[in-house]
Design an enzyme around this catalytic site. Structure first.
Site, short mmCIF file in Angstrom:
data_model
loop_
_atom_site.label_atom_id
_atom_site.label_comp_id
_atom_site.label_asym_id
_atom_site.label_seq_id
_atom_site.Cartn_x
_atom_site.Cartn_y
_atom_site.Cartn_z
N HIS A 178 -15.11 39.46 -5.35
CA HIS A 178 -15.52 38.26 -6.08
C HIS A 178 -15.01 37.02 -5.35
O HIS A 178 -13.82 36.76 -5.32
CB HIS A 178 -14.98 38.32 -7.51
N ASP A 180 -14.95 33.14 -5.26
CA ASP A 180 -15.23 31.87 -5.95
C ASP A 180 -15.48 30.78 -4.92
O ASP A 180 -14.59 30.50 -4.11
CB ASP A 180 -14.04 31.46 -6.82
N ASP A 292 -17.85 37.07 -13.78
CA ASP A 292 -16.80 36.11 -14.12
C ASP A 292 -17.19 34.91 -14.99
O ASP A 292 -16.31 34.27 -15.54
CB ASP A 292 -16.12 35.63 -12.82
N ASP A 429 -10.95 39.67 -7.17
CA ASP A 429 -11.13 38.39 -6.49
C ASP A 429 -10.74 38.50 -5.01
O ASP A 429 -9.66 38.99 -4.69
CB ASP A 429 -10.25 37.31 -7.13
N HIS A 571 -18.84 28.82 -11.56
CA HIS A 571 -18.12 28.90 -12.84
C HIS A 571 -16.68 28.37 -12.80
O HIS A 571 -15.98 28.50 -13.80
CB HIS A 571 -18.17 30.34 -13.36
ZN LIG Z 1 -14.77 33.58 -10.46
#
Ligand SMILES: [Zn+2]
Length: 1153
Positions: A178, A180, A292, A429, A571
């Site tokens: 994941h 971000d 998420d 993550d 997000h």
């Molecule tokens: Zn995230």
């Protein structure tokens, strides 16, 4: 045709009658005037001359106004003609022949709505047999929080050893990482430190063993990496995709937030990712992956479906809802839109059952066991298991025990589902950064799989898979979900999310509201720029020249802005949950993109407004047109630039990005109060000149606000001329400034008429033809509102309130809203200063409190904006400690425990205030509007930015405006929210009276609701204001003309989401000749009075003929495509006819010339 001629003749006749009667009226007034005693022939003559001059001026103004009316009539006739051609029944048309009468200023106007178009919103709701409606689920659940054992928020799971004897368990372990695009680090820093290494290692490690797989979702990262790798590596990636080892899941630019985002931006980020994938990899994703985002919206499900997706996965859902779905074996379902009556929106959805998407919460119900199968946590590494039992590397000695232990978890997890296929995500993550980690996970798992698969008595087949591998197997096992075992249907949304206890994630609906507003500003600039640029290119193809129009340069600016808007939908971006410096990074990107888009708009408008295209000359350092506002920094409020007005006329080109022709007020700052404004036809326009305030009582000497009603065609340009008038030809605003009932003196107001104060205990009244507002002279806030049509005065009381945070250990932060109790009244630390402005174009009351400057305004216009009260708040809570400020509106409406909030500006979700839940659980995202209703009225708050909203009591609506929180809320961010800015937020307050006896969707259980057409239109105007652009002082010689790209306004219920030029396949990344035409047919409610709404459009049952739509341009090609253009019906018939179902969003490939 007969009808439209009648219509025109009637309209014209009326026009003349009106002109003549107005002339007679003026003449009569004039007679009265000359009766006044006056002496001397000269004075009489001078008087008569000036009276004559005055009369001519007024006639000119009337002519201008009537010209606008005639334009409107013409638009309506065109609309009507189209409808008649479409075969409207003769009986219905009878009503419309009355149309022109109604278009005149005072009589009520009923807009032509096809009665069939009203049926959609009133169809009774019928639930499917195996269906779950989230409103019912929320009613049913106790929302208690009992200890479920090893699966704390669930229950004990048991199984029979022999359950899989006939049909073995199929296990798909899906490796994922994941990433971000910004959170604790900026996008670029994460890429440098982690993401590029993950992708580099992926190429090596997946090639080592063909059985290894991984999925990837964030194309923002993938494309950045791609730009930096060589051809050899690129070929290796293509091979991995071909072999099915690497799957692009969702394939959007980011994994977007689903609460604060608007569907325009959700589509933008999906298109940007998908266009990149198609261009570089030829990949068409079919499965969504959203582990998420903090709660899930059915809008995203709808968009994925329209993009041609078959499957999707969601994760962050309230723990009680998860438990309920698990107990019902409903974690896999067809997600259907609330308003869908024919199952056409169904998409297969998997809801992850446990607390998180990390390894401890994905292999099965017991995190203590699952953590031992996260081999990154092997002893000696940087991460370990908080349950204090470490993983063991798999060896020949322990493989039997370890495999059986893991299989036990797989089996238990499988018991929560209807099929014998089980999904086990394997990641977290920023995982798989180092080569060692790849080896640890893939080698150890392969040993476990090999063991399981070589022991037939275990009845299991375990393997690495991609997310689509899993769904393919699931569909096979369930006969596409409708065979046996069949899967249920679920409708509704998954807000508000709680991950544990009373930790509701409703804080992020408001966190960093400054940027939530900036997001919408970028969005409306992007849409405006995309459309105008596409039209300019089409016009160049038509006229066969482009001079030195910077088409490629503009395309690059557009692409950059698309990507920055897309990035901000992440997000941790629009949610306001990033670190302070990451917020600054996003803000800087938004800010630069807005500046760049202004260049695109200005260049395109320059081309389109030029009478003689030969004269087009692009000078990058001195653009022909200038926007009238400047935002000095990423975190500052935009400032109006002061236009210098001289004797030579200066042109103001005004762009209307709305789908319908419109009359809206434009305000620019000028350097003199003596301004003449002429419209395109050279007619004088009524103008209101107001003061620019340096503080509450000090008027600026350098600048004046010039406001007038501009009439601009749909998606078109109007040209107004501004010049200095020798004498004052404008109407000046009248002012009074009050504090505690006393009149304050105004400094520097010599130019303005300062009105005498009223009786201090009487309410302050501002009113227009439709509304009367009563404002308290002590608080300066709205107290009562009267719809003049109705005559009844309603209590509509505005107040501000504070929330604090709880004294318990866990407190409010960027994500969580944990208030200390009910809100307390906000009281200004100094008495409010109330400034009342009255004028011919608008009237307003501005109240300055400590922390807030609140303005409520009415427009004196016949257009839709005359129907609504505009509210603007400028909020500044810097210096406060753990406080959130909210605006609360209390009305007489008997709305009980029901209210309505929108989802992504796309659809309305009915809500129920639940007493069984804590206060913070009753807050929902309001990305475009919220409303209350009872059998007689609907009260809507339309919002220009996404914020958290609720209705905690019957008749009450409240919205959080800003939050300042001194601590972290333990979700990984590691800081509070203390970077507050002066934040402007804008709203429209609309009270609508129901026209029929029954309440709209009277049944409390009806899970859908729709705004009225008026409300849709007002939101459109709020979100997409007119864009004024001024020419330089020295460009008076360049002739400009208005531009109307459409034959007529779009139907009232059709919205052009975008007209987005597609990138050329050639190197260089310039524009192609194709554009994506994205249309949305809105659902609307016909229960409200449609009299006198100012709407000048009709509905056409979703039918649109594109070749007739674009006036001077011809349609070379129109091909239906999936939402993000991945799937085109290339060999389908290229027809210029479009037919849209209510609520449908459709994309077409369009070539205009
Ligand atoms: Zn995230």
């Amino acid at each position: 045709m007969r009808l439209s001629r009648q219509f025109t003749v009637f309209g014209s006749a009326l026009f003349f009658v009106v002109i003549i009667s107005l002339y007679l009226m003026l003449d009569h007034l004039q007679l009265d005037h000359t009766k006044n005693p006056s002496s001397g022939m000269d004075r009489l003559q001078t008087g008569q001359l000036s009276v004559l001059q005055d009369k001519i001026d007024r006639l000119e103004r009337l002519l201008a106004e009537n010209n606008e009316i005639i334009t409107n009539i013409r638009d309506s006739v065109i609309n009507l003609r189209e409808s008649v051609k479409d075969g409207r029944r003769a009986g219905e048309t009878g009503n419309f022949s009355q149309g022109p009468v109604e278009l005149l200023p005072s009589p009520p106007l009923v807009i032509p709505i096809d009665s069939e178009d009203c049926q959609f919103s009133t169809r009774p709701y019928s639930k499917t047999a195996d269906g779950q409606q989230m409103l019912d689920v929320n009613d049913l659940l106790a929302f208690d929080n009992p200890d479920g054992g090893v699966w704390k928020q669930g229950f004990e799971i048991t199984y029979d050893e022999h359950e899989w004897d006939t049909e073995p368990l199929q296990v798909f372990v899906v490796p994922h990482s994941h990433n971000d695009p910004g959170w604790l680090k900026t996008f670029d820093d994460y890429f440098r430190d982690q993401t590029q290494h993950i992708l580099n290692n992926m190429v090596v490690k997946l090639h080592e063993d063909r059985r290894r797989k991984i999925i990837w979702s964030e194309i923002s990262y993938f494309s950045k990496w791609w730009d930096n790798i060589d051809d050899q590596k690129r070929d290796a990636v293509k091979k991995l995709i071909e072999r099915g080892q690497l799957e692009m899941a969702t394939g959007g630019w980011v994994m977007p937030d689903e609460a604060n985002t608007h569907y325009f931006a959700l589509i933008d980020q999906l298109l940007e990712g998908h266009q990149w994938l198609e261009r570089h990899l030829g990949v068409k994703p079919k499965t969504g992956w959203a582990v998420d985002p903090f709660g899930h919206s059915p809008t995203q499900a709808y968009l994925l479906k329209q993009a041609g997706f078959s499957n999707m996965l969601i994760q962050r859902v309230h723990y009680s809802v998860k438990k309920h779905f698990a107990a019902q074996k409903s974690l896999e379902f067809f997600w259907r839109q609330n308003w869908d009556h024919d199952a056409s929106t169904d998409i297969l959805c998997h809801m992850m059952p446990f607390y998180s998407y990390d390894v401890p919460h994905t292999c099965g119900p017991d995190p203590k066991v699952c953590c031992q199968f996260d081999f990154k946590r092997l002893p000696g590494g940087r991460v370990s298991c908080p349950w204090r039992v470490p993983p063991q590397a798999i060896t020949d000695n322990n493989v039997q025990d370890r495999a059986r232990m893991l299989l036990d978890q797989y089996r238990k997890k499988s018991k929560l589902f209807r099929s014998k296929v089980v999904l086990v995500p394997l990641g977290d993550d920023f995982r798989y950064t180092e080569a060692l980690e790849w080896d640890q996970q893939f080698q150890n798992y392969q040993k476990l799989f090999d063991y399981m698969n070589s022991h037939p008595e275990l009845h299991v087949k375990a393997q690495f898979g991609t997310i689509s591998d899993y769904f393919d197997a699931l569909r096979k096992a369930t006969g596409d979900g409708i065979g046996s075992p069949s899967l249920p249907v679920v409708s509704g949304d998954f807000f508000t999310y709680a991950d544990r206890d009373d930790h509701y994630w409703s804080g992020y609906y408001t966190s960093r509201p400054f940027y939530k507003r900036l997001d919408r500003i970028l969005e409306s600039h992007l849409r405006a720029a995309e459309i105008l640029y596409s039209l300019a290119l089409a016009n160049m193809r038509k006229v066969g020249k482009s001079n030195n129009f910077p088409a490629t340069e503009c395309y690059k600016l557009l692409t950059g802005a698309r990507r920055n808007l897309a990035l901000f939908q992440h997000h941790d971006a629009i949610t306001g949950t990033g670190k302070d410096w990451v917020v600054v990074d996003y803000g800087t990107r938004l800010f630069h993109s807005i500046l760049n888009l202004k260049r695109v708009i200005v260049n395109s408008a320059h081309w389109l407004a030029l009478k003689d295209k030969q004269m087009f000359n692009h000078d990058a350092s001195n653009l022909f047109l200038q926007m009238d506002d400047v935002q000095p920094a990423q975190d500052a409020q935009p400032r109006k630039t002061v236009l210098k007005i001289g004797l030579n006329p200066r042109s103001l080109v005004i762009y209307n990005p709305a789908d319908q022709a419109r009359s809206s007020v434009v305000t620019v700052y000028v350097n003199t109060p003596h301004v003449r404004v002429l419209n395109t036809y050279g007619q004088l326009v009524r103008v209101q000149v107001s003061a620019v305030w340096e503080d509450t009582t000090q008027v600026s000497k350098e600048a004046y606000q010039l406001s007038f009603v501009a009439q601009v065609p749909a998606l078109g340009l109007s040209v107004y001329q501004l010049s200095e008038g020798a004498e004052l030809q404008t109407e000046l605003s009248q002012y009074v400034v009050l504090q505690q009932g006393n009149e304050l003196s105004i400094k520097g107001a010599e130019d303005f008429h300062v009105a005498k104060s009223q009786v201090e205990t009487e309410p302050i009244i501002i009113e227009n033809a439709h509304l009367q507002l009563k404002i308290s002279p002590s608080t300066g806030l709205l107290e009562r509102l009267r719809l003049k049509e109705d005559g009844v005065e309603q209590q509509i009381k505005v107040e501000f309130v504070w929330y604090g945070t709880t004294s318990k250990k866990d407190k409010s932060g960027a994500y969580l809203f944990l208030p200390g109790g009910e809100a307390t009244p906000f009281s200004s630390s100094r008495p409010p200063v109330i400034r009342v402005t009255k004028g011919s174009v608008f009237s307003e009351v501005t109240t300055t409190l400590s922390h807030i400057t609140h303005t409520v305004r009415l427009y004196h216009i016949q257009g839709v904006e005359g129907q609504v009260a505009e509210i603007c708040n400028s909020v500044d809570i810097r210096g406060e400690f753990n406080r959130e400020i909210a605006m609360r509106i209390t009305s007489d409406l008997n709305s009980k425990d029901r209210f309505f909030t929108d989802l992504n500006g796309f659809q309305i979700q009915p809500r129920r205030t639940m007493a069984k839940l804590p206060l913070q659980a009753n807050f929902y995202p309001m990305s475009s509007m919220a409303y209350l209703q009872d059998p007689s009225f609907r009260l809507s708050l339309l919002s220009a930015q996404s914020l958290g909203a609720s209705s905690l009591r019957s008749g009450q609506l409240e919205v959080i405006l800003d939050r300042r929180l001194n601590q972290d809320d333990n979700r990984g961010l590691g800081q509070g929210v203390l970077d507050n800015k002066v934040t402007a937020n804008a709203f429209r307050l609309l009270l609508e009276k129901t026209s029929s006896t029954e309440e709209p969707q009277a049944e409390a259980s009806t899970p859908y609701s729709f705004p009225s057409l008026l409300s849709h239109m007002l939101y459109m105007h709020l979100n997409h204001p007119l864009i004024p652009m001024a020419t330089g002082l020295d460009t008076a010689e360049v002739p400009l003309s208005p531009y109307a790209p459409l034959e007529s306004s779009l139907p009232c219920d059709v919205h052009l989401v975008n007209l987005r030029t597609i990138q050329s396949k050639d190197e260089g990344g310039g524009p192609s000749e194709e554009a994506a035409l994205i249309l949305h047919r809105k659902g609307f409610d016909c229960h409200f009075s449609s009299r006198n709404t100012g709407l000048l459009c009709s509905t056409t049952r979703g039918k649109l003929s594109v070749d007739k739509l674009f006036g001077g341009l011809s349609v070379r090609k129109l091909t239906p495509a999936s939402l993000s253009l991945l799937h085109s019906q290339e060999n389908g018939q290229s027809s210029s006819q479009i037919s849209l179902k209510p609520m449908e969003i459709s994309t077409y490939r369009l070539e205009l010339s």
